[in-house]
Write a protein that holds these residues in place. Structure first.
Motif, PDB file in Angstrom:
ATOM      1  N   TYR A 228       3.387  45.154 -24.812  1.00  0.00           N
ATOM      2  CA  TYR A 228       2.381  46.207 -24.922  1.00  0.00           C
ATOM      3  C   TYR A 228       1.041  45.623 -25.379  1.00  0.00           C
ATOM      4  O   TYR A 228      -0.022  45.975 -24.852  1.00  0.00           O
ATOM      5  CB  TYR A 228       2.874  47.275 -25.906  1.00  0.00           C
ATOM      6  N   ARG A 229       1.081  44.716 -26.360  1.00  0.00           N
ATOM      7  CA  ARG A 229      -0.160  44.095 -26.834  1.00  0.00           C
ATOM      8  C   ARG A 229      -0.811  43.250 -25.754  1.00  0.00           C
ATOM      9  O   ARG A 229      -2.044  43.118 -25.728  1.00  0.00           O
ATOM     10  CB  ARG A 229       0.129  43.236 -28.075  1.00  0.00           C
ATOM     11  N   ARG A 230       0.002  42.683 -24.857  1.00  0.00           N
ATOM     12  CA  ARG A 230      -0.547  41.877 -23.761  1.00  0.00           C
ATOM     13  C   ARG A 230      -1.027  42.734 -22.593  1.00  0.00           C
ATOM     14  O   ARG A 230      -1.655  42.222 -21.656  1.00  0.00           O
ATOM     15  CB  ARG A 230       0.520  40.922 -23.233  1.00  0.00           C
ATOM     16  N   GLY A 231      -0.673  44.011 -22.600  1.00  0.00           N
ATOM     17  CA  GLY A 231      -1.068  44.888 -21.496  1.00  0.00           C
ATOM     18  C   GLY A 231      -0.050  44.993 -20.373  1.00  0.00           C
ATOM     19  O   GLY A 231      -0.323  45.606 -19.347  1.00  0.00           O
ATOM     20  N   CYS A 232       1.140  44.385 -20.551  1.00  0.00           N
ATOM     21  CA  CYS A 232       2.193  44.468 -19.528  1.00  0.00           C
ATOM     22  C   CYS A 232       2.760  45.884 -19.467  1.00  0.00           C
ATOM     23  O   CYS A 232       2.867  46.572 -20.483  1.00  0.00           O
ATOM     24  CB  CYS A 232       3.337  43.515 -19.842  1.00  0.00           C
ATOM     25  N   THR A 233       3.150  46.301 -18.291  1.00  0.00           N
ATOM     26  CA  THR A 233       3.893  47.545 -18.150  1.00  0.00           C
ATOM     27  C   THR A 233       5.346  47.285 -18.541  1.00  0.00           C
ATOM     28  O   THR A 233       5.953  46.320 -18.080  1.00  0.00           O
ATOM     29  CB  THR A 233       3.834  48.057 -16.695  1.00  0.00           C
TER      30      THR A 233
ATOM     31  N   GLY B 250       0.451  39.190 -18.496  1.00  0.00           N
ATOM     32  CA  GLY B 250      -0.642  40.085 -18.854  1.00  0.00           C
ATOM     33  C   GLY B 250      -0.556  41.420 -18.155  1.00  0.00           C
ATOM     34  O   GLY B 250       0.515  41.865 -17.739  1.00  0.00           O
ATOM     35  N   SER B 251      -1.688  42.052 -17.971  1.00  0.00           N
ATOM     36  CA  SER B 251      -1.744  43.437 -17.502  1.00  0.00           C
ATOM     37  C   SER B 251      -1.309  43.621 -16.045  1.00  0.00           C
ATOM     38  O   SER B 251      -1.065  44.749 -15.626  1.00  0.00           O
ATOM     39  CB  SER B 251      -3.167  43.980 -17.683  1.00  0.00           C
ATOM     40  N   VAL B 252      -1.230  42.555 -15.281  1.00  0.00           N
ATOM     41  CA  VAL B 252      -0.826  42.690 -13.879  1.00  0.00           C
ATOM     42  C   VAL B 252       0.658  42.392 -13.679  1.00  0.00           C
ATOM     43  O   VAL B 252       1.135  42.281 -12.551  1.00  0.00           O
ATOM     44  CB  VAL B 252      -1.672  41.762 -12.974  1.00  0.00           C
ATOM     45  N   ASP B 253       1.398  42.263 -14.784  1.00  0.00           N
ATOM     46  CA  ASP B 253       2.820  41.925 -14.710  1.00  0.00           C
ATOM     47  C   ASP B 253       3.678  43.082 -15.206  1.00  0.00           C
ATOM     48  O   ASP B 253       3.229  43.936 -15.984  1.00  0.00           O
ATOM     49  CB  ASP B 253       3.109  40.667 -15.539  1.00  0.00           C
TER      50      ASP B 253
END
Length: 376
Positions: free
Chosen positions: A131-136, A106-109
């Protein structure tokens, strides 16, 4: 069969090197400098990360991505685990490979994509899913490829892969080729230094390039076998099964990289393990039919009429000076007790990145010499 006479014939080596492997090994230092410049021009130094990612996911095809994940995970330690996403598919072809994010990503990965190709649809799909999961998303790949467009569409960070002028777009690069590893790994080192996951400041990367240049001078094709550690190792491994033992944290990835390079570049199998566990894991192997002592009549064989028997040879890679707590004496005793010869490589003093680079560089040269002298 290894043609040892070829090792001391630089012109013949160059003629046999149709894949540019020797040139890639010799130019590893220059490739590091070019890759570091590409990372700086892409803006790695201007990044302002919000903090350390929970996990670092690495995706990419072949041995280069495997080695990059192994190296980065070793250097970063347990703080932010580095996890390689293994591909699935029906064939190791760009169009057949697919990668899947773990359910918890997710976004913290942080997702790192490394490839010397850039046309893999599976990697473009992975960037979109991240991108849809919020990953960088960060990618190192050739410029002007479908992957570079996909990363841009996913609002990710793209660093163009450093290539040499003689590598054209149609040339298929071996994933274990020396230049490929450093071209993909160097920008990731700069990125992970910026995020605080490991220490690889520009001055440390510059020292890595200098160390690689030094090894190229010691191990180049013009240097005779008797004073060339890579040619010596290649000659010692002729008709042998390399049993690679490593000691020290950084030597582990170097040993696994050596085994992968031997398989892909020279078509030779190798087994690898870390000390002290290697002593128990490979004790039966050294006592079995692969041991030099297994056939007492081998010395009297007719070498012209019969192919030589395959025997084990231990290759001990260490990343720290002799002294202190070490299993090296026990390793030597075990090998010699079974009449198994042993080759040892230990880098000169320096930082962790430098010593790791030296071990990789010497074994890369050795794998290339084995490939060329055996006609692989």
């Amino acid at each position: 069969m290894l043609d040892e006479s070829l090792l001391d014939a630089p012109e013949a080596l160059a003629e046999a090197d149709r894949r540019g492997l020797l040139r890639g090994a010799a130019e590893a230092g220059a490739r590091v400098r070019t890759a570091a410049r590409h990372a700086a021009e892409a803006g790695v130094g201007d990044l302002k990360p919000d903090g350390r990612p929970r996990a670092v996911l690495i995706a990419g095809p072949g041995a280069a991505a495997i080695c990059a994940a192994d190296l980065l995970g070793t250097l970063a330690g347990p703080g932010s685990p580095v996890i390689r996403l293994a591909p699935t598919g029906v064939a190791p072809a760009a169009g057949a490979l697919r990668w899947e994010l773990p359910g918890w990503a997710g976004s913290v990965d942080l997702l790192l994509i490394t490839t010397p190709d850039g046309t893999e649809p599976g990697l473009s799909l992975l960037a979109d899913a991240a991108y849809r999961r919020g990953c960088t998303v960060v990618a190192v790949a050739p410029a002007r490829t479908p992957l570079s467009e996909a990363v841009e569409g996913a609002h990710g960070f793209f660093v163009p892969m450093a290539t040499a002028p003689y590598e054209n777009d149609e040339q298929e690069l071996a994933a274990s080729a020396p230049g490929v590893l450093w071209a993909l790994l160097t920008p990731l080192l700069a990125l992970m230094d910026r995020t605080g996951l490991l220490s690889a400041p520009p001055e440390a990367v510059a020292k890595v390039a200098d160390r690689l240049d030094h090894i190229a001078e010691r191990c180049g094709p013009a240097i005779a076998t008797y004073s060339n550690p890579a040619k010596t190792l290649a000659a010692e491994l002729a008709d042998a099964l390399p049993v690679v033992w490593t000691e020290g944290v950084s030597a582990g990835p170097a040993g696994r990289r050596f085994a992968a390079a031997l398989a892909e570049l020279s078509g030779r199998p190798a087994v690898v393990a870390e000390l002290p566990e290697a002593l128990a894991a490979h004790s039966a192997l050294l006592a079995g039919p692969l041991a030099a002592s297994a056939d007492p009549d081998d010395f009297f064989r007719d070498r012209v009429e019969e192919a030589p028997a395959l025997h084990a040879r231990v290759v001990l890679l260490r990343d720290r000076p002799i002294g202190g707590l070490t299993a090296a004496p026990a390793a030597r005793d075990l090998a010699l007790s079974h009449d198994t010869p042993i080759s040892e490589l230990e880098p000169e003093a320096g930082g962790e990145l430098e010593t790791l680079a030296e071990l990789i560089a010497i074994t890369d040269f050795a794998a290339v010499y084995l490939a060329l002298a055996s006609g692989a």
